[in-house]
Design a protein around this motif. Structure first.
Motif, PDB file in Angstrom:
ATOM      1  N   LEU A   1       0.835  -1.211   0.000  1.00 37.70           N
ATOM      2  CA  LEU A   1       0.000   0.000   0.000  1.00 37.70           C
ATOM      3  C   LEU A   1       0.864   1.253   0.000  1.00 37.70           C
ATOM      4  O   LEU A   1       1.946   1.291   0.576  1.00 37.70           O
ATOM      5  CB  LEU A   1      -0.910   0.004   1.227  1.00 37.70           C
ATOM      6  N   GLU A   2       0.381   2.293  -0.658  1.00 39.87           N
ATOM      7  CA  GLU A   2       1.111   3.561  -0.667  1.00 39.87           C
ATOM      8  C   GLU A   2       1.058   4.234   0.701  1.00 39.87           C
ATOM      9  O   GLU A   2       2.002   4.897   1.116  1.00 39.87           O
ATOM     10  CB  GLU A   2       0.530   4.498  -1.734  1.00 39.87           C
ATOM     11  N   GLU A   3      -0.058   4.064   1.390  1.00 41.13           N
ATOM     12  CA  GLU A   3      -0.244   4.679   2.707  1.00 41.13           C
ATOM     13  C   GLU A   3      -0.722   3.628   3.693  1.00 41.13           C
ATOM     14  O   GLU A   3      -1.525   2.761   3.348  1.00 41.13           O
ATOM     15  CB  GLU A   3      -1.297   5.790   2.598  1.00 41.13           C
ATOM     16  N   MET A   4      -0.208   3.696   4.926  1.00 40.94           N
ATOM     17  CA  MET A   4      -0.660   2.754   5.948  1.00 40.94           C
ATOM     18  C   MET A   4      -2.103   3.083   6.346  1.00 40.94           C
ATOM     19  O   MET A   4      -2.401   4.233   6.695  1.00 40.94           O
ATOM     20  CB  MET A   4       0.231   2.840   7.187  1.00 40.94           C
ATOM     21  N   PRO A   5      -3.015   2.119   6.279  1.00 40.23           N
ATOM     22  CA  PRO A   5      -4.406   2.401   6.649  1.00 40.23           C
ATOM     23  C   PRO A   5      -4.540   2.642   8.151  1.00 40.23           C
ATOM     24  O   PRO A   5      -3.907   1.951   8.949  1.00 40.23           O
ATOM     25  CB  PRO A   5      -5.146   1.132   6.228  1.00 40.23           C
ATOM     26  N   ASP A   6      -5.357   3.599   8.506  1.00 39.54           N
ATOM     27  CA  ASP A   6      -5.577   3.911   9.924  1.00 39.54           C
ATOM     28  C   ASP A   6      -6.717   3.048  10.449  1.00 39.54           C
ATOM     29  O   ASP A   6      -7.807   3.534  10.761  1.00 39.54           O
ATOM     30  CB  ASP A   6      -5.874   5.401  10.098  1.00 39.54           C
ATOM     31  N   ILE A   7      -6.448   1.753  10.523  1.00 37.15           N
ATOM     32  CA  ILE A   7      -7.457   0.790  10.978  1.00 37.15           C
ATOM     33  C   ILE A   7      -6.921   0.124  12.240  1.00 37.15           C
ATOM     34  O   ILE A   7      -5.955  -0.642  12.176  1.00 37.15           O
ATOM     35  CB  ILE A   7      -7.737  -0.277   9.903  1.00 37.15           C
TER      36      ILE A   7
END
Length: 267
Positions: free
Chosen positions: A140-146
């Motif tokens: 992923l380009e950005e780490m998901p805020d999950i």
């Protein structure tokens, strides 16, 4: 009653035992802190241990950017510094390392580096072998805020509720360097070989959705030595020390330690 010690920014908890039979080094998991292991320390104290456990750098009360780990070799070195302090406090007493989840990765690598001085190793839901989440996150380009779903921790839902409300637990996204460090450490462990004669206990929840059983089994097969005990708990989730049958789990750990101590010879 526990006390604190600080070593180069690493804050560790100490549950001192009087004339301990062994030293237990507790190694906590990702995003959490050693304070969540109070009941584990109490069980080990009652079993005759003195217990030491650091908050890893970037975790709990220790210094550093939150949950940023760039090299797990450094974390292993910091755990070793705490173990050396424990051994200085109690010379000639056997040492047992107990690691959960990310702490299982750290503990496995610790045993590869310093296993000749250990009496036993306990790995709980260890992140070794393969972990699909790493490849997914690195793609992923950005780490998901999950955040981690608290319900995946234990069938005792009060455990998840306390986790979600704990201000010392990290509830934000993973950091890319930390995920890359996980991948590098798992590869290092897989290539570094087995644990020889070190008595090793692997415990895991059958229904562990955070660190699935099959992936960890590959890691265990890569590092297993001559003395491996495996216990898989039916229906249990990720945190077997916090599961509905936690007394059974802790009794298994203390029985294993008794056996290992019976075979231990001072180096």
């Amino acid at each position: 009653m526990s006390t604190e010690l600080t070593l180069d920014g690493i804050v560790a908890r100490v549950w001192p035992g009087e004339h301990p039979r062994y030293l237990a080094i507790l190694v906590h998991g990702y995003g959490e802190h050693i304070g969540r292991y109070e009941h584990v320390a109490a069980a080990l104290l009652a079993h005759g241990a003195a217990v030491y456990g650091p908050d890893h750098r970037g975790h709990g009360r220790s210094a550093g950017e939150r949950v940023l780990i760039e090299n797990f070799e450094d974390v292993v070195t910091e755990v070793h510094a705490v173990a050396e302090r424990a051994m200085a406090d109690h010379p000639t007493v056997p040492v047992v390392v107990i690691g959960h989840s990310m702490g299982g990765l750290i503990a496995a690598r610790y045993a590869q580096r310093y296993g000749e001085a250990l009496a036993a190793l306990v790995l709980s839901g260890p992140v070794i072998g393969t972990w699909e989440a790493i490849d997914v996150l690195l793609s992923l380009e950005e780490m998901p805020d999950i955040p981690i779903d608290p319900a995946t921790l234990s069938r005792d839902l009060s455990v998840g509720a306390a986790y979600a409300e704990d201000p010392l637990v990290w509830h934000g996204p993973f950091k890319r360097p930390t995920i890359a460090a996980f991948a590098a450490a798992m590869e290092t462990i897989a290539k570094a070989g087995g644990l020889g004669p070190l008595p090793t206990l692997w415990i895991h929840g059958e229904d562990d959705q955070l660190v699935p059983l099959a992936g960890s089994r590959r890691g265990i097969e890569a590092v297993r030595g001559d003395d491996l005990t495996e216990v898989i708990y039916p229906g249990a989730r990720h945190e077997v020390f916090n599961e509905t049958n936690k007394e059974e789990v802790l009794a298994e750990v203390t029985r294993f330690i008794d056996r290992a101590l019976g075979c231990w010879n001072s180096p």
